[in-house]
Design an enzyme around this catalytic site. Structure first.
Site, short mmCIF file in Angstrom:
data_model
loop_
_atom_site.label_atom_id
_atom_site.label_comp_id
_atom_site.label_asym_id
_atom_site.label_seq_id
_atom_site.Cartn_x
_atom_site.Cartn_y
_atom_site.Cartn_z
N THR A 33 0.83 -1.20 0.00
CA THR A 33 0.00 0.00 0.00
C THR A 33 0.86 1.26 0.00
O THR A 33 0.48 2.28 -0.55
CB THR A 33 -0.93 -0.02 1.24
OG1 THR A 33 -1.84 -1.11 1.06
CG2 THR A 33 -1.72 1.25 1.41
N TYR A 46 -8.03 1.19 -4.44
CA TYR A 46 -6.64 1.51 -4.82
C TYR A 46 -5.92 0.21 -5.17
O TYR A 46 -6.37 -0.89 -4.83
CB TYR A 46 -5.91 2.25 -3.69
CG TYR A 46 -5.49 1.37 -2.53
CD1 TYR A 46 -6.35 1.12 -1.47
CD2 TYR A 46 -4.21 0.79 -2.50
CE1 TYR A 46 -5.97 0.30 -0.42
CE2 TYR A 46 -3.82 -0.03 -1.45
CZ TYR A 46 -4.71 -0.26 -0.41
OH TYR A 46 -4.32 -1.07 0.62
N THR A 112 1.72 -4.38 4.25
CA THR A 112 1.59 -4.72 5.67
C THR A 112 1.03 -6.13 5.90
O THR A 112 1.21 -6.69 6.97
CB THR A 112 0.70 -3.70 6.39
OG1 THR A 112 -0.58 -3.68 5.76
CG2 THR A 112 1.32 -2.32 6.38
N LYS A 185 0.80 -7.85 12.80
CA LYS A 185 -0.24 -6.93 12.36
C LYS A 185 -1.50 -7.21 13.15
O LYS A 185 -2.05 -8.31 13.07
CB LYS A 185 -0.50 -7.07 10.85
CG LYS A 185 -1.44 -6.00 10.33
CD LYS A 185 -1.61 -6.01 8.82
CE LYS A 185 -2.53 -4.87 8.40
NZ LYS A 185 -2.81 -4.84 6.96
N GLU A 306 -2.83 -29.48 28.17
CA GLU A 306 -3.93 -30.43 27.95
C GLU A 306 -3.56 -31.47 26.90
O GLU A 306 -4.11 -32.57 26.86
CB GLU A 306 -5.18 -29.68 27.46
CG GLU A 306 -6.06 -29.18 28.58
CD GLU A 306 -7.34 -28.60 28.00
OE1 GLU A 306 -8.30 -29.35 27.83
OE2 GLU A 306 -7.36 -27.39 27.71
N1 ASP Z 1 -2.60 -5.54 0.80
C1 ASP Z 1 -1.60 -4.53 1.09
C2 ASP Z 1 -0.25 -5.23 1.10
O1 ASP Z 1 0.03 -5.96 2.00
C3 ASP Z 1 -1.91 -3.86 2.39
C4 ASP Z 1 -0.87 -2.88 2.90
O2 ASP Z 1 0.23 -2.76 2.42
O3 ASP Z 1 -1.21 -2.19 3.90
O4 ASP Z 1 0.49 -5.06 0.18
#
Ligand code: ASP
Length: 349
Positions: A33, A46, A112, A185, A306
Site C-alpha cells: 500500500t 486503490y 503490511t 499486524k 492439555e
Molecule cells: N494488501 C496490502 C499489502 O500488504 C496492504 C498494505 O500494504 O497495507 O500489500
C-alpha cells in the site's frame, strides 16, 4: 573569476565531506500500500505496488538530511502475493549490499499484510550486524494524510542510527520500533497497525530521534544456523486453523499435497479437537512434523498442557503465531527433521 572558482571549490569540498559523513542507506522497495495508487483520496479501489522506489523517496521531505539515500526495486507486489522467491531475492541482495560495503543500513518498504513474516524470515537468515528496517503504510500514496512518507522517514532515522546496528531486523511503524520476530499486524485498518502482542515495542522514533529501550531477547542474525545460500526453495509447510467442530480436511489436504510440516492454529493453548488429533497422528506417522501454535493472539503454547505432546509426537510453537511458526519450521526443516532439534529452535529463535 579566480576567487569565485576557489569559493565554488571550497563549497563543493565542504558539501562532499558533509555528504560523506551521512550514513548510506539503501531503500529496497517490494510494493504494498505504501506504493499504492488510487483514483480518489480515500482507500476505495486503490492498487498496491504501483509507485516506483524513486517516487517513494522523492515524497519524503528532509530525507536527504538523514542519510545519503539510494533506492532499488526488488518487486512491486501487494504483500498478499509475497513469496519465498522474493524473500530469497531480498536476502541475497541484502547480503551482497553489506558484503560489498554498498550501504551502512537497509530499509525495506513492504505491504503490511505479510510484513511480519518477511521481517521474521530476514531476522532468521541475514548474516550481518547492520541495521535492516522494514516498514510500510496503511494508506496508499494517493490517500489523504498518507502515512508512507512519515514511516519511511522514521525507518531511515532508525537505520541511520548506530543504536540499531546490533538489534536484528526491526519493524518501524507509526513511530514504534518492534523486533522483526515479535511484530504482528493487529489492525486491518488503523495506522497503528503493528504491535508485539506479548511484549510491546522495544523503542520509539520521532523527529529523527531514536529511543531504543530494550534489546531483542532471542538469538537472531549471525547466531542462527539458517543459511539459505545456494537454496532455491524451502520445504513446504502449511498452516491449518481450527475452530469449533473443525473437520480434519485441512490436515488431510496438507498430507495429500506432500507438506513436510504442518502448523496448527489451535484452540486455546494450541489444542486440537478429536477429529484433528486423529489426522495429526496420521501426519506424524507419515513423517510430517506438526507444530502446535494457537489462534489466540497472546500467551504461548506450552508443552504437555492439555495436549500430551510426548504421546502425540507434536512440538509447540512457543509464543509465535501460526504464520511466524511456519517461517521457522520451513527454515528448521532445511537443517533437520529431528523433532527434538526443531523444538529447540522454537525455544531459541
Ligand atoms: N494488501 C496490502 C499489502 O500488504 C496492504 C498494505 O500494504 O497495507 O500489500
Amino acid at each position: 573569476m579566480r576567487i569565485t572558482f576557489i569559493l565554488c571549490f571550497c563549497l563543493l569540498v565542504g558539501f562532499n565531506s558533509y555528504a560523506q559523513q551521512l550514513p548510506r542507506i539503501k531503500i529496497l522497495a517490494t510494493g504494498g500500500t505504501i506504493a499504492g495508487k488510487g483514483a480518489s483520496a480515500d482507500r476505495s479501489a486503490y492498487t498496491s505496488g504501483e509507485v516506483p522506489v524513486q517516487d517513494l523517496i522523492a515524497a519524503v521531505p528532509g530525507i536527504e538530511k538523514l542519510a545519503t539515500i539510494t533506492g532499488e526495486q526488488i518487486s512491486n507486489v501487494g504483500s498478499q502475493d509475497m513469496s519465498v522467491d522474493i524473500w530469497m531475492k531480498l536476502n541475497k541482495r541484502i547480503n551482497e549490499i553489506f558484503k560489498n560495503n554498498e550501504a551502512d543500513g537497509v530499509v525495506i518498504t513492504h505491504g503490511t499484510d505479510t510484513q511480519e513474516e518477511t521481517a521474521y524470515f530476514l531476522s532468521l537468515t541475514l548474516r550481518y550486524d547492520k541495521p535492516v528496517i522494514i516498514t510500510g503504510s496503511m494508506r496508499p500514496s494517493t490517500g489523504i494524510s498518507a502515512d508512507g512518507p512519515k514511516n519511511i522517514f522514521d525507518a531511515v532515522s532508525v537505520a541511520a542510527s548506530k543504536q540499531a546496528a546490533h538489534s536484528g531486523v526491526l519493524l518501524v511503524f507509526n513511530e514504534n520500533i518492534l523486533t522483526g520476530r515479535d511484530a504482528v499486524k493487529t489492525s486491518t485498518t488503523h495506522l497503528n497497525a503493528f504491535t508485539a502482542p506479548n511484549n510491546g515495542p522495544i523503542g520509539q522514533v520521532y523527529d529523527g530521534k531514536v529511543f531504543l529501550y530494550e534489546k531483542e531477547t532471542r538469538k537472531s542474525n549471525k547466531e542462527t544456523p539458517f543459511d539459505i545460500t545456494g537454496l532455491t526453495s524451502l520445504p513446504r509447510v502449511d498452516v491449518v486453523e481450527l475452530y469449533a467442530d473443525a473437520p480434519a480436511t485441512g490436515i488431510e489436504a496438507s498430507i495429500a499435497a506432500g507438506a513436510k510440516g504442518i502448523v496448527t492454529g489451535g484452540l486455546g493453548n494450541g489444542n486440537l479437537n478429536k477429529a484433528n488429533v486423529t489426522a495429526v497422528e496420521d501426519a506424524i506417522k507419515k513423517g510430517i512434523i506438526v507444530a502446535r501454535a494457537s489462534r489466540v493472539p497472546t500467551g504461548r503454547v506450552t508443552l504437555l498442557d492439555e495436549t500430551d505432546d510426548a504421546k502425540l509426537g507434536t512440538i509447540v510453537a512457543d509464543d509465535l503465531n501460526p504464520q511466524k511458526a511456519r517461517v521457522l519450521l520451513m527454515l528448521g526443516l532445511t537443517k533437520t527433521s529431528d523433532s527434538k532439534q526443531l523444538q529447540q529452535y522454537f525455544f531459541e529463535y
